[in-house]
Design a protein around this motif. Structure first.
Motif, PDB file in Angstrom:
ATOM      1  N   THR A 255       0.803  -1.222   0.000  1.00  0.00           N
ATOM      2  CA  THR A 255       0.000   0.000   0.000  1.00  0.00           C
ATOM      3  C   THR A 255       0.835   1.271   0.000  1.00  0.00           C
ATOM      4  O   THR A 255       0.631   2.166  -0.829  1.00  0.00           O
ATOM      5  CB  THR A 255      -0.942   0.012   1.217  1.00  0.00           C
ATOM      6  OG1 THR A 255      -1.759  -1.157   1.196  1.00  0.00           O
ATOM      7  CG2 THR A 255      -1.838   1.247   1.193  1.00  0.00           C
ATOM      8  N   LEU A 256       1.769   1.390   0.947  1.00  0.00           N
ATOM      9  CA  LEU A 256       2.511   2.649   1.070  1.00  0.00           C
ATOM     10  C   LEU A 256       3.417   2.900  -0.132  1.00  0.00           C
ATOM     11  O   LEU A 256       3.515   4.032  -0.613  1.00  0.00           O
ATOM     12  CB  LEU A 256       3.315   2.658   2.373  1.00  0.00           C
ATOM     13  CG  LEU A 256       2.472   2.558   3.657  1.00  0.00           C
ATOM     14  CD1 LEU A 256       3.353   2.708   4.894  1.00  0.00           C
ATOM     15  CD2 LEU A 256       1.348   3.593   3.669  1.00  0.00           C
TER      16      LEU A 256
ATOM     17  N   ILE B 162      -4.922  -0.575   6.554  1.00  0.00           N
ATOM     18  CA  ILE B 162      -5.109   0.637   7.369  1.00  0.00           C
ATOM     19  C   ILE B 162      -6.275   0.401   8.332  1.00  0.00           C
ATOM     20  O   ILE B 162      -7.403   0.139   7.898  1.00  0.00           O
ATOM     21  CB  ILE B 162      -5.375   1.856   6.470  1.00  0.00           C
ATOM     22  CG1 ILE B 162      -4.186   2.061   5.521  1.00  0.00           C
ATOM     23  CG2 ILE B 162      -5.613   3.106   7.312  1.00  0.00           C
ATOM     24  CD1 ILE B 162      -4.445   3.031   4.391  1.00  0.00           C
TER      25      ILE B 162
ATOM     26  N   GLY C 168      -2.459   4.764  11.037  1.00  0.00           N
ATOM     27  CA  GLY C 168      -2.366   4.271   9.663  1.00  0.00           C
ATOM     28  C   GLY C 168      -2.864   5.297   8.668  1.00  0.00           C
ATOM     29  O   GLY C 168      -2.287   5.476   7.581  1.00  0.00           O
ATOM     30  N   ILE C 169      -3.947   5.965   9.025  1.00  0.00           N
ATOM     31  CA  ILE C 169      -4.474   7.023   8.151  1.00  0.00           C
ATOM     32  C   ILE C 169      -3.437   8.128   8.000  1.00  0.00           C
ATOM     33  O   ILE C 169      -3.157   8.599   6.894  1.00  0.00           O
ATOM     34  CB  ILE C 169      -5.788   7.586   8.716  1.00  0.00           C
ATOM     35  CG1 ILE C 169      -6.862   6.507   8.783  1.00  0.00           C
ATOM     36  CG2 ILE C 169      -6.278   8.761   7.854  1.00  0.00           C
ATOM     37  CD1 ILE C 169      -8.119   6.923   9.528  1.00  0.00           C
TER      38      ILE C 169
ATOM     39  N   ALA D  20      -0.627   7.208   5.620  1.00  0.00           N
ATOM     40  CA  ALA D  20      -1.020   7.275   4.210  1.00  0.00           C
ATOM     41  C   ALA D  20      -1.110   8.723   3.735  1.00  0.00           C
ATOM     42  O   ALA D  20      -0.649   9.060   2.635  1.00  0.00           O
ATOM     43  CB  ALA D  20      -2.349   6.556   4.013  1.00  0.00           C
TER      44      ALA D  20
ATOM     45  N   VAL E 180      -8.238   7.560   2.796  1.00  0.00           N
ATOM     46  CA  VAL E 180      -7.988   6.120   2.886  1.00  0.00           C
ATOM     47  C   VAL E 180      -9.304   5.378   2.713  1.00  0.00           C
ATOM     48  O   VAL E 180     -10.381   5.905   2.997  1.00  0.00           O
ATOM     49  CB  VAL E 180      -7.353   5.720   4.236  1.00  0.00           C
ATOM     50  CG1 VAL E 180      -6.036   6.451   4.447  1.00  0.00           C
ATOM     51  CG2 VAL E 180      -8.313   5.979   5.403  1.00  0.00           C
TER      52      VAL E 180
ATOM     53  N   MET F 172     -11.076   1.832   3.972  1.00  0.00           N
ATOM     54  CA  MET F 172     -10.922   0.808   5.001  1.00  0.00           C
ATOM     55  C   MET F 172     -12.070  -0.183   4.914  1.00  0.00           C
ATOM     56  O   MET F 172     -13.234   0.215   4.951  1.00  0.00           O
ATOM     57  CB  MET F 172     -10.879   1.476   6.381  1.00  0.00           C
ATOM     58  CG  MET F 172      -9.822   2.570   6.486  1.00  0.00           C
ATOM     59  SD  MET F 172      -9.973   3.605   7.986  1.00  0.00           S
ATOM     60  CE  MET F 172      -9.426   2.448   9.231  1.00  0.00           C
TER      61      MET F 172
END
Length: 350
Positions: free
Chosen positions: A196-197, A217, A222-223, A226, A234, A236
């Motif tokens: 993802t990242l 996330i 986590g948000i 990102a 994001v 989820m």
């Protein structure tokens, strides 16, 4: 102000993923009413069911929400390959005293050329429409944009992102390999399996479109990660499965709150396309000596039939329990409460 949030008319950079079979109008509306973007997963719905779901969501919220459709390539029927797969599954059906299906067929259609579904969207006018597994035709995209609908599409690589941008898509959903549920990859045989990242950074550096990070996330930290890498929001999914508004079964909820949530894997055995979920016999036993899979979603007919037979016999080892790698962090909160908690965590992480 975040330009994407302004464009969508929402307050928070939090999208609930459109989880087919789990998302409900109540869940979508609750997230939207809390300031995020709720979603409906309509890829496996009939035209009539899709219309009902959209109407029901409109009834529960005045805020924007997203509806998601599958744009997979139409499957090719191959009776010999399908019978070989059914023969492979036969011992598993027999274990539950259930006859193996005689035939398997396509359980739902792709949106690529589904004019009846397009008419539903143009009539119901959901504020946002997103695509998974690919893109619809230029004609469909033009019609939806002409109706004032914002379009999003899943991209698992820079190449897919460019195809989406060139087609006129407004927002890219960067789905990393950590994500639960089906990989949105256009062509599974060429999946680059980017995290993802890393994917967020790649797309931010090569596209002018807003990027929505998806995969792994689960909380405000986590948000924040990102967003710090350039994402505008994001998406989820696993985080919302335990919400009381979701349609997740009791066994699904129990698995997600158990040690089993620490073990997710990707398999194509269930549907014919790679998807990440909580590992069980579907992931393990069915892979041994397996013949080539039928095309997606024809294979899903057999997968769902076996899951139903096992569940009826009280066995959850063939249950379809999609979940991402962040699954152990899932929380059993009402959707609005979860959005509030995520926003507070996001603010605290500044």
């Amino acid at each position: 102000m975040n330009p994407l949030l302004e464009k969508l008319g929402i307050s928070h950079p939090i999208f609930a993923a459109p989880m087919a079979g789990v998302s409900t109008p109540a869940l979508a509306a609750a997230v939207s009413n809390a300031g995020g973007l709720g979603s409906l997963g309509l890829g496996a719905c009939s035209v009539e069911k899709a219309a009902d779901e959209i109407r029901c969501t409109h009834d529960q919220t005045e805020h924007p929400f997203n509806v998601n459709l599958f744009c997979h390539q139409p499957p090719t029927k191959d009776p010999q390959r399908e019978q070989a797969w059914l023969s492979h599954l036969a011992p598993h059906f027999a274990a539950f005293d259930t006859p193996v299906p005689k035939l398997i067929n396509e359980p739902y259609s792709t949106f690529i050329d589904n004019k009846a579904m397009l008419e539903v969207l143009l009539e119901q006018k959901p504020p946002v429409v997103s695509f998974h597994f690919g893109l619809p035709s230029e004609e469909f995209i033009a019609a939806l944009k002409g109706a004032g609908i914002i379009l999003m599409a899943t991209a698992t690589s820079p190449q897919e992102a460019k195809l989406a941008e060139d087609a006129g898509i407004d927002v890219l959903i960067a789905q990393g390999i950590e994500a639960g549920g089906h990989r949105g990859v256009f062509h599974p045989e060429s999946d680059q399996e980017i995290g993802t990242l890393a994917l967020v950074r790649l797309l931010c550096c090569h596209s002018s479109l807003p990027i929505v990070a998806a995969g792994g996330i689960m909380d405000g930290a986590g948000i924040r990660a990102a967003l710090s890498l350039g994402a505008s929001a994001v998406q989820m999914g696993t985080a919302f499965v335990l919400c009381p508004e979701s349609a997740a079964s009791d066994s699904y909820r129990s698995a997600l709150q158990s040690e089993r949530a620490q073990h997710t894997e990707i398999t194509a055995n269930i549907s014919g396309r790679p998807a990440r979920g909580i590992s069980n016999q579907f992931y393990k036993a069915l892979s041994k000596g397996a013949p080539p899979l039928p095309d997606y979603p024809i294979a899903y007919s057999a997968g769902k039939a076996l899951a139903q037979a096992a569940t009826k016999a009280g066995n959850d080892e063939y249950a379809v329990q999609w979940a991402g790698q962040g699954a152990p962090l899932a929380r059993a909160l009402p959707a609005a409460g979860l959005v509030t908690a995520l926003v507070a965590e996001l603010e605290a992480s500044k």
